[in-house]
Design an enzyme around this catalytic site. Structure first.
Site, PDB file in Angstrom:
ATOM      1  N   ASP A   1       1.021  -1.136  -0.097  1.00  0.00           N
ATOM      2  CA  ASP A   1       0.163  -0.045   0.044  1.00  0.00           C
ATOM      3  C   ASP A   1       0.749   1.035   0.019  1.00  0.00           C
ATOM      4  O   ASP A   1       1.918   1.218   0.574  1.00  0.00           O
ATOM      5  CB  ASP A   1      -0.939   0.116   1.178  1.00  0.00           C
ATOM      6  CG  ASP A   1      -2.032   1.067   0.853  1.00  0.00           C
ATOM      7  OD1 ASP A   1      -2.485   1.294  -0.218  1.00  0.00           O
ATOM      8  OD2 ASP A   1      -2.827   1.080   1.948  1.00  0.00           O
ATOM      9  N   GLY A   2       0.084   2.371  -0.356  1.00  0.00           N
ATOM     10  CA  GLY A   2       0.839   3.698  -0.350  1.00  0.00           C
ATOM     11  C   GLY A   2       1.594   4.208  -1.709  1.00  0.00           C
ATOM     12  O   GLY A   2       2.249   5.173  -1.659  1.00  0.00           O
TER      13      GLY A   2
ATOM     14  N   TRP B   1       2.892   7.956  -2.201  1.00  0.00           N
ATOM     15  CA  TRP B   1       4.637   8.176  -2.449  1.00  0.00           C
ATOM     16  C   TRP B   1       4.529   9.074  -3.825  1.00  0.00           C
ATOM     17  O   TRP B   1       5.072   9.926  -3.720  1.00  0.00           O
ATOM     18  CB  TRP B   1       5.002   6.672  -3.023  1.00  0.00           C
ATOM     19  CG  TRP B   1       6.263   6.797  -3.284  1.00  0.00           C
ATOM     20  CD1 TRP B   1       7.652   6.452  -2.251  1.00  0.00           C
ATOM     21  CD2 TRP B   1       7.078   6.863  -4.650  1.00  0.00           C
ATOM     22  NE1 TRP B   1       8.541   6.439  -3.121  1.00  0.00           N
ATOM     23  CE2 TRP B   1       8.356   6.851  -4.261  1.00  0.00           C
ATOM     24  CE3 TRP B   1       6.454   7.374  -5.645  1.00  0.00           C
ATOM     25  CZ2 TRP B   1       9.221   6.872  -5.451  1.00  0.00           C
ATOM     26  CZ3 TRP B   1       7.286   7.252  -6.848  1.00  0.00           C
ATOM     27  CH2 TRP B   1       8.740   7.446  -6.781  1.00  0.00           C
TER      28      TRP B   1
ATOM     29  N   HIS C   1       2.795   3.396  -8.627  1.00  0.00           N
ATOM     30  CA  HIS C   1       2.638   1.900  -8.953  1.00  0.00           C
ATOM     31  C   HIS C   1       3.745   1.541  -9.812  1.00  0.00           C
ATOM     32  O   HIS C   1       4.486   0.061  -9.585  1.00  0.00           O
ATOM     33  CB  HIS C   1       1.473   1.789 -10.070  1.00  0.00           C
ATOM     34  CG  HIS C   1       0.192   2.318  -9.067  1.00  0.00           C
ATOM     35  ND1 HIS C   1      -0.149   1.741  -7.803  1.00  0.00           N
ATOM     36  CD2 HIS C   1      -0.909   2.965  -9.587  1.00  0.00           C
ATOM     37  CE1 HIS C   1      -1.362   2.345  -7.413  1.00  0.00           C
ATOM     38  NE2 HIS C   1      -1.864   3.064  -8.449  1.00  0.00           N
TER      39      HIS C   1
ATOM     40  N   SER D   1      -7.168  -5.500  -5.644  1.00  0.00           N
ATOM     41  CA  SER D   1      -8.403  -5.977  -4.926  1.00  0.00           C
ATOM     42  C   SER D   1      -9.556  -5.950  -5.860  1.00  0.00           C
ATOM     43  O   SER D   1      -9.669  -5.160  -6.599  1.00  0.00           O
ATOM     44  CB  SER D   1      -8.586  -5.480  -3.748  1.00  0.00           C
ATOM     45  OG  SER D   1      -9.174  -4.030  -3.868  1.00  0.00           O
TER      46      SER D   1
ATOM     47  N   ASN E   1     -10.718  -2.557  -5.789  1.00  0.00           N
ATOM     48  CA  ASN E   1      -9.970  -1.565  -6.587  1.00  0.00           C
ATOM     49  C   ASN E   1     -10.581  -1.560  -8.179  1.00  0.00           C
ATOM     50  O   ASN E   1     -10.076  -0.395  -8.512  1.00  0.00           O
ATOM     51  CB  ASN E   1      -8.601  -2.104  -6.725  1.00  0.00           C
ATOM     52  CG  ASN E   1      -7.696  -1.961  -5.628  1.00  0.00           C
ATOM     53  OD1 ASN E   1      -6.535  -2.641  -5.178  1.00  0.00           O
ATOM     54  ND2 ASN E   1      -7.910  -0.952  -4.563  1.00  0.00           N
TER      55      ASN E   1
ATOM     56  N   ARG F   1      -5.191  -2.412   8.737  1.00  0.00           N
ATOM     57  CA  ARG F   1      -6.324  -3.176   8.335  1.00  0.00           C
ATOM     58  C   ARG F   1      -6.182  -4.237   7.262  1.00  0.00           C
ATOM     59  O   ARG F   1      -4.802  -4.177   6.493  1.00  0.00           O
ATOM     60  CB  ARG F   1      -7.575  -2.488   7.927  1.00  0.00           C
ATOM     61  CG  ARG F   1      -7.213  -1.422   6.736  1.00  0.00           C
ATOM     62  CD  ARG F   1      -8.400  -0.482   6.383  1.00  0.00           C
ATOM     63  NE  ARG F   1      -7.830   0.289   5.179  1.00  0.00           N
ATOM     64  CZ  ARG F   1      -7.483   1.614   5.472  1.00  0.00           C
ATOM     65  NH1 ARG F   1      -7.825   2.181   6.737  1.00  0.00           N
ATOM     66  NH2 ARG F   1      -7.199   2.511   4.576  1.00  0.00           N
ATOM     67  N   LEU F   2      -6.846  -5.336   7.092  1.00  0.00           N
ATOM     68  CA  LEU F   2      -6.637  -6.316   6.067  1.00  0.00           C
ATOM     69  C   LEU F   2      -7.390  -6.084   4.726  1.00  0.00           C
ATOM     70  O   LEU F   2      -6.933  -6.666   3.520  1.00  0.00           O
ATOM     71  CB  LEU F   2      -7.341  -7.721   6.641  1.00  0.00           C
ATOM     72  CG  LEU F   2      -6.520  -8.187   7.830  1.00  0.00           C
ATOM     73  CD1 LEU F   2      -6.955  -9.361   8.477  1.00  0.00           C
ATOM     74  CD2 LEU F   2      -5.040  -8.472   7.659  1.00  0.00           C
TER      75      LEU F   2
HETATM   76  C1  IPE Z   1      -5.341  -3.046  -0.397  1.00  0.00           C
HETATM   77  O1  IPE Z   1      -4.985  -1.507  -0.757  1.00  0.00           O
HETATM   78  C2  IPE Z   1      -5.451  -3.504  -1.800  1.00  0.00           C
HETATM   79  C3  IPE Z   1      -3.952  -3.710  -2.331  1.00  0.00           C
HETATM   80  C4  IPE Z   1      -2.893  -3.534  -1.838  1.00  0.00           C
HETATM   81  C5  IPE Z   1      -3.905  -4.208  -3.717  1.00  0.00           C
HETATM   82  P1  IPE Z   1      -6.447  -0.200  -0.889  1.00  0.00           P
HETATM   83  O2  IPE Z   1      -5.543   0.893  -0.737  1.00  0.00           O
HETATM   84  O3  IPE Z   1      -7.047  -0.631  -1.839  1.00  0.00           O
HETATM   85  O4  IPE Z   1      -6.974  -0.436   0.624  1.00  0.00           O
HETATM   86  P2  IPE Z   1      -7.762   0.627   1.404  1.00  0.00           P
HETATM   87  O5  IPE Z   1      -8.906   1.024   0.642  1.00  0.00           O
HETATM   88  O6  IPE Z   1      -7.057   1.583   1.811  1.00  0.00           O
HETATM   89  O7  IPE Z   1      -8.399  -0.382   2.568  1.00  0.00           O
HETATM   90  C1  IPE Z   2      -1.373   0.429  -3.357  1.00  0.00           C
HETATM   91  O1  IPE Z   2      -1.253   1.592  -3.498  1.00  0.00           O
HETATM   92  C2  IPE Z   2      -1.478  -0.251  -4.745  1.00  0.00           C
HETATM   93  C3  IPE Z   2      -3.065  -0.656  -4.970  1.00  0.00           C
HETATM   94  C4  IPE Z   2      -4.077  -0.681  -4.318  1.00  0.00           C
HETATM   95  C5  IPE Z   2      -3.195  -1.199  -6.459  1.00  0.00           C
HETATM   96  P1  IPE Z   2      -2.537   2.621  -3.472  1.00  0.00           P
HETATM   97  O2  IPE Z   2      -2.764   3.049  -4.872  1.00  0.00           O
HETATM   98  O3  IPE Z   2      -3.754   2.110  -2.638  1.00  0.00           O
HETATM   99  O4  IPE Z   2      -1.805   3.989  -2.791  1.00  0.00           O
HETATM  100  P2  IPE Z   2      -2.577   4.932  -1.641  1.00  0.00           P
HETATM  101  O5  IPE Z   2      -3.063   4.188  -0.661  1.00  0.00           O
HETATM  102  O6  IPE Z   2      -3.378   5.592  -2.289  1.00  0.00           O
HETATM  103  O7  IPE Z   2      -1.472   5.781  -1.133  1.00  0.00           O
HETATM  104 MG    MG Z   3      -4.038   2.468  -0.753  1.00  0.00          MG
END
Ligand code: IPE
Ligand code: IPE
Ligand code: MG
Length: 242
Positions: free
Chosen positions: A17-18, A22, A34, A62, A65, A191-192
């Protein structure tokens, strides 16, 4: 701590995540986050080889997503395709087989093709298993398992009293894989997010404020060292207490 003394988890699962944060911190589009995240995947695959982690599962996309803007979903699918083209060399080098869990049928045809090519080319490897969770969600997975068991009962191939934990597990995408021992989540979320809810029932959790694109071998080692110090009970008592 010397790495030789590590009690290594057999299976590590990572909620990467993040990427978006970033990128935002750097004034870049989310897709660049990404892209940078794909480099971290390479580093972590290498680190698993180095530290002897046999199973690595990565939450890459996910079920939820899909609700993101079409442009972001498209960029993610493009990156996934590039990853499958470019990174298979590492899988061959380390003898890692590639697997996927999730609603693969929802992925674009080009991605599905690359995915099945990479899975077929690495299917015989047994040094390690890299599982990509793609269009994955635990609730969808468990719902699908319930449906599959119901079908078997309807067809008279299974009695309701034969619906055991093992029978349900055989209907999960992860059938045949050990449960994750350690779940890592980056970017400070605790969280999961619908990831391996059944399989991670007794997993140890490790979170870090580091955003996924900044995640290095050293962070991974830190997580392994922390895991190594944990005492797992699985509901029982540890040796000292019993
Ligand atoms: C979880 O991250 C899914 C992946 C890392 C692929 P999200 O960024 O989608 O999760 P939430 O929405 O913060 O719970
Ligand atoms: C995780 O990073 C990658 C995926 C969920 C595909 P995010 O895209 O959720 O990054 P943040 O949470 O918005 O920073
Ligand atoms: Mg995220």
């Amino acid at each position: 701590m010397a790495t030789t003394t590590l009690k290594t988890p057999r299976h590590v699962a990572i909620i990467m995540d993040g990427n978006g944060r970033w990128a935002r911190e750097r004034g870049l589009p989310r897709s660049e986050g990404h892209r940078a995240g794909a480099e971290s995947v390479r580093r972590v695959v290498e680190a698993c080889h180095e530290f002897g982690v046999k199973y690595l599962t990565l939450y890459a996309f996910s079920t939820e997503n899909w609700a993101r803007p079409v442009s972001e979903v498209r960029a993610l699918m493009r990156l996934l395709k590039d990853f499958l083209e470019e990174r298979t060399a590492d899988l061959h080098r380390y003898h890692i087989r590639l697997q996927a869990i999730g609603e693969i049928e929802r992925l674009p045809a080009g991605v599905r093709r690359k995915l099945s090519e990479a899975m077929a080319a690495t299917a015989a490897y047994r040094k390690g298993t890299l599982t990509l969770a793609l269009s994955y969600g635990s609730r969808a997975e468990l719902t699908r398992a319930a449906r599959c068991l119901a079908e078997r009962v309807r067809e008279g191939r299974l009695r309701p009293d034969q619906i055991t934990e093992a029978a349900l597990e055989r209907c999960l995408y992860t059938a045949g894989q050990p449960d994750p021992d350690l779940v890592i989540r980056t970017a400070n979320e605790r969280r999961l997010s619908n990831f391996l809810l059944w399989q991670a029932s007794y997993a140890e959790l490790w979170v870090t404020p580091v955003c996924w694109p900044d995640f290095t071998r050293e962070h991974f080692l830190e997580a392994l060292q922390d895991y190594s110090r944990r005492v797992r009970h699985f509901g029982g008592l540890d040796d000292a207490a019993s």
